[in-house]
Scaffold this motif. Structure first.
Motif, PDB file in Angstrom:
ATOM      1  N   TYR A   1       6.315  -4.413  -4.704  1.00  0.00           N
ATOM      2  CA  TYR A   1       7.112  -4.097  -3.522  1.00  0.00           C
ATOM      3  C   TYR A   1       7.731  -2.709  -3.661  1.00  0.00           C
ATOM      4  O   TYR A   1       8.007  -2.252  -4.770  1.00  0.00           O
ATOM      5  N   PRO A   2       8.003  -2.032  -2.547  1.00  0.00           N
ATOM      6  CA  PRO A   2       8.712  -0.750  -2.619  1.00  0.00           C
ATOM      7  C   PRO A   2      10.169  -0.952  -3.008  1.00  0.00           C
ATOM      8  O   PRO A   2      10.769  -1.984  -2.705  1.00  0.00           O
ATOM      9  N   LEU A   3      10.720   0.041  -3.656  1.00  0.00           N
ATOM     10  CA  LEU A   3      12.102  -0.019  -4.119  1.00  0.00           C
ATOM     11  C   LEU A   3      13.040   0.304  -2.955  1.00  0.00           C
ATOM     12  O   LEU A   3      12.982   1.394  -2.383  1.00  0.00           O
TER      13      LEU A   3
ATOM     14  N   MET B   1       8.996   4.571  -3.957  1.00  0.00           N
ATOM     15  CA  MET B   1       8.550   4.176  -5.285  1.00  0.00           C
ATOM     16  C   MET B   1       8.432   2.653  -5.405  1.00  0.00           C
ATOM     17  O   MET B   1       9.154   1.914  -4.737  1.00  0.00           O
ATOM     18  N   PRO B   2       7.535   2.188  -6.283  1.00  0.00           N
ATOM     19  CA  PRO B   2       7.456   0.741  -6.522  1.00  0.00           C
ATOM     20  C   PRO B   2       8.612   0.256  -7.370  1.00  0.00           C
ATOM     21  O   PRO B   2       9.241   1.020  -8.114  1.00  0.00           O
TER      22      PRO B   2
ATOM     23  N   VAL C   1      12.280  -0.746   5.228  1.00  0.00           N
ATOM     24  CA  VAL C   1      11.152  -1.638   4.961  1.00  0.00           C
ATOM     25  C   VAL C   1      11.497  -3.022   5.486  1.00  0.00           C
ATOM     26  O   VAL C   1      12.584  -3.550   5.193  1.00  0.00           O
ATOM     27  N   LEU C   2      10.583  -3.596   6.259  1.00  0.00           N
ATOM     28  CA  LEU C   2      10.822  -4.890   6.903  1.00  0.00           C
ATOM     29  C   LEU C   2       9.816  -5.928   6.413  1.00  0.00           C
ATOM     30  O   LEU C   2       8.766  -5.596   5.873  1.00  0.00           O
TER      31      LEU C   2
ATOM     32  N   ASP D   1       0.846  -1.194   0.000  1.00  0.00           N
ATOM     33  CA  ASP D   1       0.000   0.000   0.000  1.00  0.00           C
ATOM     34  C   ASP D   1       0.883   1.246   0.000  1.00  0.00           C
ATOM     35  O   ASP D   1       1.462   1.613   1.023  1.00  0.00           O
ATOM     36  N   PHE D   2       0.979   1.908  -1.154  1.00  0.00           N
ATOM     37  CA  PHE D   2       1.775   3.129  -1.287  1.00  0.00           C
ATOM     38  C   PHE D   2       0.968   4.380  -0.961  1.00  0.00           C
ATOM     39  O   PHE D   2       1.532   5.474  -0.898  1.00  0.00           O
TER      40      PHE D   2
END
Length: 689
Positions: free
Chosen positions: A368-370, A359-360, A385-386, A348-349
């Protein structure tokens, strides 16, 4: 007193008002609840990080939108059976080894919080996981703020902040929180949706009925080919007319790809009914090219968007051209009663302000986020990010998207933060160089982090000057090996070894035959051809550079080393065989270090001192410092059997001869002075222990 002119009075009032407003704003900002570490999400990764922060005595808080931890597992999987194994018995008592086969426990000092105490099922129920996470949070007294949904995150620039800015979090009650560092542990929970004409007729995995009777006598089409799709099919397999499954690519089986996120055997009943021609079937196709039309009877027909675009949009469903009108054996020509979407989840961005530049990823990683290999956002310093959301680092390669993997990557992130913000170096142990072989053998046979996060986390062995000692760092992210000194506070001036676990380069894959004859390698000289998971040791004379890391081959976890050694795969994953595993490893290490890592008796060290310019490290650190190998019965017997010593033991002692002495015959023998045999025996190969 002279009266001020009207203009000056107005200016003074304006300054007073401005000062008041500025003071109010400053006071408002300073009164925001502040935490050094803010964690969004009280799922497994959020609780795991909370444990490490609490254990280190840090200022942190966890924000959880639900009333209890693990809200995702309270809903999913829909059919309540986890696919993470709970192997309660391994035949071993080593707790670290047993975690290799416990895919559900989080790391803690409390042995009561091992998942085997919560379930006896090999594949546990999801409700048991919810109960486990509740106990983990409450028994460890983790600081979780429940019923707090974070709806917006933005940056506030401040040169005094750790990273040059604060993170301002806003919850559903418009309460703001200020955080020095943000840890995102929300997982991936937004359903993947494909929009095409007729997609309004599609039911989602997150809401479709889980009662098999609701599907009795129906024909069902499932969009997707992952575990959620097969889990849904497995639930209704025995009551439907038929089930068809369509996806953009072929099914990937986890036992073929060695990726635990691919289809697991527990859910693949549909593969049997498909291959054994029992009406069910699998198809491949681009979902975005599909279209669904509904006839007057409520039946759903599959067509292609192309046909729909060339039809009169105002015409009824019966007048729309279908593929079977032109190709009468079109595979999906039979109408369906229901179409179910099972396409997995994405991050969820929506709650992150553009200032965070979260960013994705690209391609298959766009859900996933970059992030960097350090698990820090590529766009914003101090945002990590975990858990499942960090899986872009090892997607389709290792276990970083699952509890048994990210419990270790979360610990690695904590260690990075401890050094960056608190000056705590990465934990390490220093040993004499003679313990190098033993240290590696111990870790590859016990360590769970190396085993589960293969090719992602590695043990780093930093050599001291003249290779007389080494420093051992456990489970460091090898993707940031070039920045090791920056992230750990340790120096790598004299060369290093990196220990990782790897599968064979050409063994795994959806199109590979992983059961071919002679698939296992047993001979040490062919260890580099090992297919199954096995230890690999890389040697570098100096720390690789960032450029060397970026230029490494795509399927290599590390750049080309100065030397590399594969320990041959083992059927029991027990790398303790003296000839097949230990001896080749020791010789590799000796070649890299140009030294002799064997242990010797004092007599052998004496001979070396007389005949060699360079003594083996064992003799340097032991004999020459008057710390020879301590004698005992086992060593004496070994020396006698090897012909190194004559047996001078008097075997005719009796208990009467010992009289009232407290020591037994064994004690007397232990203290007995054993004369050495001829020195020429000591220069043979039998000196090696």
């Amino acid at each position: 007193m002279m009266a001020l002119p009207a203009a000056q009075r107005s200016w003074g009032l304006l300054l007073t008002f401005a000062f008041y407003m500025g003071s109010s704003c400053t006071e408002g900002a300073s009164t925001l609840p502040h935490h050094n570490y803010c964690i969004i999400g009280a799922g497994p990764s959020g609780l795991q990080m909370a444990y490490f922060l609490q254990h280190a005595g840090r200022n942190y808080v966890v924000f959880e939108r639900s009333h209890a931890p693990g809200s995702f597992f309270a809903l999913y999987p829909r059919h309540r059976k986890l696919i993470s194994i709970n192997k309660r018995h391994t035949g071993k008592s080593n707790s670290e080894f047993n975690l290799r086969h416990d895919w559900n426990s989080l790391l803690s000092h409390d042995s009561r919080l091992l998942f085997r105490h919560y379930s006896h099922d090999f594949f546990p129920e999801a409700d048991t996981m919810v109960h486990y996470l509740e106990d983990f949070a409450s028994m460890l007294e983790l600081r979780v703020q429940y019923n707090t949904a974070i709806i917006h995150v933005r940056l506030e620039r401040d040169s005094q902040a750790w990273n040059g800015h604060y993170f301002i979090l806003t919850d559903h009650n418009n309460q703001n929180y200020r955080c020095s560092l943000l840890l995102v542990a929300t997982g991936t929970w937004v359903p993947n949706v494909v929009n095409f004409p007729g997609s309004e007729y599609v039911e989602g995995y997150e809401s479709v009925s889980i009662n098999p009777e609701d599907f009795a006598g129906q024909s069902v089409l499932i969009l997707g080919r992952g575990n959620s799709a097969f889990e849904t099919a497995e639930n209704i397999l025995g009551v439907t007319n038929f089930i068809h499954m369509v996806s953009r690519s072929r099914v990937r089986l986890s036992w073929a790809t060695h990726y635990v996120g691919d289809l697991r055997a527990i859910n693949n009943g549909l593969l049997d009914t498909y291959q054994l021609k029992s009406l069910d079937g699998l198809l491949e196709g681009d979902l975005e090219d599909l279209a669904i039309v509904k006839d007057k009877k409520g039946k759903l027909h599959i067509t292609l968007k192309f046909y729909l675009e060339n039809s009169n949009s105002s015409a009824g469903a019966e007048s729309i051209t279908l593929p079977q009108d032109e190709l009468d054996n079109f595979a999906t020509r039979a109408p369906y009663d229901r179409v179910i979407r099972c396409l997995g989840w994405k991050f969820d961005f929506s709650i992150y302000n553009r200032s965070l530049r979260l960013m994705p990823g690209k391609g298959t990683k766009k859900k996933y986020p970059l992030i960097k290999p350090s698990y820090e956002s590529r766009g914003t310093r101090g945002l990590f990010v975990l858990g499942t959301a960090s899986h872009s680092i090892d997607f389709r390669k290792s276990a970083g998207g699952f509890i048994h993997g990210f419990r270790y990557t979360t610990r690695a992130v904590h260690r990075l933060l401890e050094h960056r913000h608190h000056g705590v170096p990465w934990p390490s142990s220093v040993y004499p160089i003679t313990q190098l072989t033993n240290s590696i053998i111990k870790r590859v046979n016990e360590a769970s982090g190396l085993y589960q996060m293969f090719s992602v986390l590695g043990d780093i062995i930093l050599l001291r000057e003249n290779a007389t000692a080494f420093e051992y760092l456990e489970e460091y992210p090898v993707g940031i090996l070039a920045e090791l000194e920056l992230h750990t506070g340790r120096k790598a001036h004299n060369g290093l070894f990196v220990v990782v676990m790897e599968y064979g380069k050409n063994f795994s894959g959806a199109d590979k035959d992983v059961f071919y004859y002679n698939r296992a390698v047993g001979e040490a000289q062919h260890a580099w051809q090992s297919n199954f998971l096995h230890p690999v040791i890389y040697y570098y004379k100096q720390l690789p550079t960032v450029r060397e890391m970026s230029l490494r081959p795509p399927d290599w976890p590390l750049p080309r080393p100065d030397a590399v050694h594969h320990i041959v795969e083992d059927f029991l994953t027990d790398w303790t065989a003296p000839n097949a595993h230990i001896l080749p490893l020791r010789r590799f290490l000796e070649n890299c270090l140009d030294t002799d890592l064997r242990n010797f008796f004092a007599e052998s060290c004496f001979l070396f001192a007389l005949t060699h310019q360079k003594l083996p490290p064992f003799c340097q650190q032991g004999y020459m410092r008057m710390q020879g190998l301590v004698g005992n019965e086992r060593l004496r017997h070994h020396a006698v059997e090897a012909g190194l010593l004559e047996d001078h033991t008097v075997m005719h002692f009796t208990d009467e001869l010992l009289g009232g002495q407290r020591g037994s015959r064994d004690q007397l023998l232990k203290d007995h002075v054993i004369p050495s045999s001829s020195l020429h025996y000591l220069v043979t190969a039998k000196d090696e222990l």
